[in-house]
Design a protein around this motif. Sequence first.
Motif, PDB file in Angstrom:
ATOM      1  N   ARG A 132      45.416  35.860  49.705  1.00  0.00           N
ATOM      2  CA  ARG A 132      46.236  34.763  49.194  1.00  0.00           C
ATOM      3  C   ARG A 132      45.530  33.942  48.124  1.00  0.00           C
ATOM      4  O   ARG A 132      46.156  33.480  47.173  1.00  0.00           O
ATOM      5  N   LEU A 133      44.213  33.757  48.282  1.00  0.00           N
ATOM      6  CA  LEU A 133      43.522  32.784  47.447  1.00  0.00           C
ATOM      7  C   LEU A 133      42.449  33.356  46.534  1.00  0.00           C
ATOM      8  O   LEU A 133      42.139  32.743  45.506  1.00  0.00           O
ATOM      9  N   LEU A 134      41.875  34.497  46.867  1.00  0.00           N
ATOM     10  CA  LEU A 134      40.680  34.935  46.159  1.00  0.00           C
ATOM     11  C   LEU A 134      40.832  36.223  45.366  1.00  0.00           C
ATOM     12  O   LEU A 134      39.927  36.578  44.602  1.00  0.00           O
ATOM     13  N   VAL A 135      41.937  36.939  45.530  1.00  0.00           N
ATOM     14  CA  VAL A 135      42.098  38.212  44.851  1.00  0.00           C
ATOM     15  C   VAL A 135      42.441  37.989  43.386  1.00  0.00           C
ATOM     16  O   VAL A 135      43.340  37.220  43.053  1.00  0.00           O
ATOM     17  N   TYR A 206      29.921  37.293  53.751  1.00  0.00           N
ATOM     18  CA  TYR A 206      29.935  37.073  52.297  1.00  0.00           C
ATOM     19  C   TYR A 206      29.615  38.356  51.538  1.00  0.00           C
ATOM     20  O   TYR A 206      30.299  38.703  50.558  1.00  0.00           O
ATOM     21  N   LEU A 207      28.597  39.094  51.965  1.00  0.00           N
ATOM     22  CA  LEU A 207      28.233  40.335  51.282  1.00  0.00           C
ATOM     23  C   LEU A 207      29.384  41.339  51.307  1.00  0.00           C
ATOM     24  O   LEU A 207      29.610  42.061  50.334  1.00  0.00           O
ATOM     25  N   GLY A 208      30.103  41.381  52.427  1.00  0.00           N
ATOM     26  CA  GLY A 208      31.218  42.323  52.538  1.00  0.00           C
ATOM     27  C   GLY A 208      32.308  42.061  51.527  1.00  0.00           C
ATOM     28  O   GLY A 208      32.827  42.989  50.894  1.00  0.00           O
ATOM     29  N   ARG A 217      35.342  34.560  43.338  1.00  0.00           N
ATOM     30  CA  ARG A 217      34.808  33.401  44.057  1.00  0.00           C
ATOM     31  C   ARG A 217      34.444  33.757  45.506  1.00  0.00           C
ATOM     32  O   ARG A 217      34.709  32.993  46.436  1.00  0.00           O
ATOM     33  N   SER A 218      33.854  34.926  45.672  1.00  0.00           N
ATOM     34  CA  SER A 218      33.455  35.350  47.015  1.00  0.00           C
ATOM     35  C   SER A 218      32.412  34.411  47.614  1.00  0.00           C
ATOM     36  O   SER A 218      32.228  34.382  48.840  1.00  0.00           O
ATOM     37  N   GLU A 219      31.748  33.620  46.739  1.00  0.00           N
ATOM     38  CA  GLU A 219      30.763  32.674  47.253  1.00  0.00           C
ATOM     39  C   GLU A 219      31.385  31.619  48.160  1.00  0.00           C
ATOM     40  O   GLU A 219      30.679  30.926  48.909  1.00  0.00           O
ATOM     41  N   LEU A 220      32.719  31.488  48.118  1.00  0.00           N
ATOM     42  CA  LEU A 220      33.387  30.552  49.022  1.00  0.00           C
ATOM     43  C   LEU A 220      33.188  30.940  50.490  1.00  0.00           C
ATOM     44  O   LEU A 220      33.292  30.090  51.381  1.00  0.00           O
ATOM     45  N   PHE A 221      32.883  32.221  50.739  1.00  0.00           N
ATOM     46  CA  PHE A 221      32.617  32.640  52.111  1.00  0.00           C
ATOM     47  C   PHE A 221      31.293  32.083  52.626  1.00  0.00           C
ATOM     48  O   PHE A 221      31.015  32.163  53.827  1.00  0.00           O
TER      49      PHE A 221
END
Length: 255
Positions: A132-135, A206-208, A217-221
Amino acid sequence: MAPLLPTSVGGMSFDEGALPQRGVPIMLRRLTKFKSMDFELAFWQLTYLVVAPRRVYKQTYHHKQTKNVWARDDPAMLILIAGCLAVAAAVWGYVHDYTWLGMLGLVLKMVFRDFILFSLGIALLFWATANRLLVSTTGVSAITDNRVEFAYAFDVAVNSFFPAFLTTYVALLPLAALVVRNNWICLLLGNTLFLIAGFQYIYVTYLGYAALPFVARSELFLAPLLPLFGGYLLSLLGFNIARTTLELYFGQSWH
């Protein structure tokens, strides 16, 4: 010579808003086909999840290109982790003088509630959040491929569980009699174990998602690290996380 690491974590694809239709069922169908499972590869995956988790996800994109899936369809890792949990439950049960029936109940609780149900819940939460938010809809050839597979999200949750399991279920076991004592050093030790487990879980998660090229913005994990560390500092004022957890889990109070 050690076997090569798996090129990814594999599974299935699905349309937006729909749960996967084939990845999880394939894995379930293969649960009894032990001869087709690659336990050696799964073992090396588990090893690297502890010592170098980034390497587990290093070739995820290559796996997608060759097999057209992101998530694994081999249940070997699930079985290995469930086996580790069963052994841990048996030892915890023995330490707490459980009957055989009580020990069986503890095994079922650790495997199905703590591991399977918890991983499914986390996978569902992060799968929905990421889609919903990061793709991102740019930079990849087909927009329909820019979706996080639910089976992949489950794989990430499973991967994240294992290092945290070693810290809280295994490392805590020989320290249980120490961390329940009423002094600040023991409180610090027990709370730090749970801090390490939380960090491991968040970092591997996060790595996954960072391994997926279309997740922006995967750093949001990594955001939960801030409240995790803040809660840890507050707990040092006098709240013993390890003792409270053990009391709730085994119904035994230490004074």
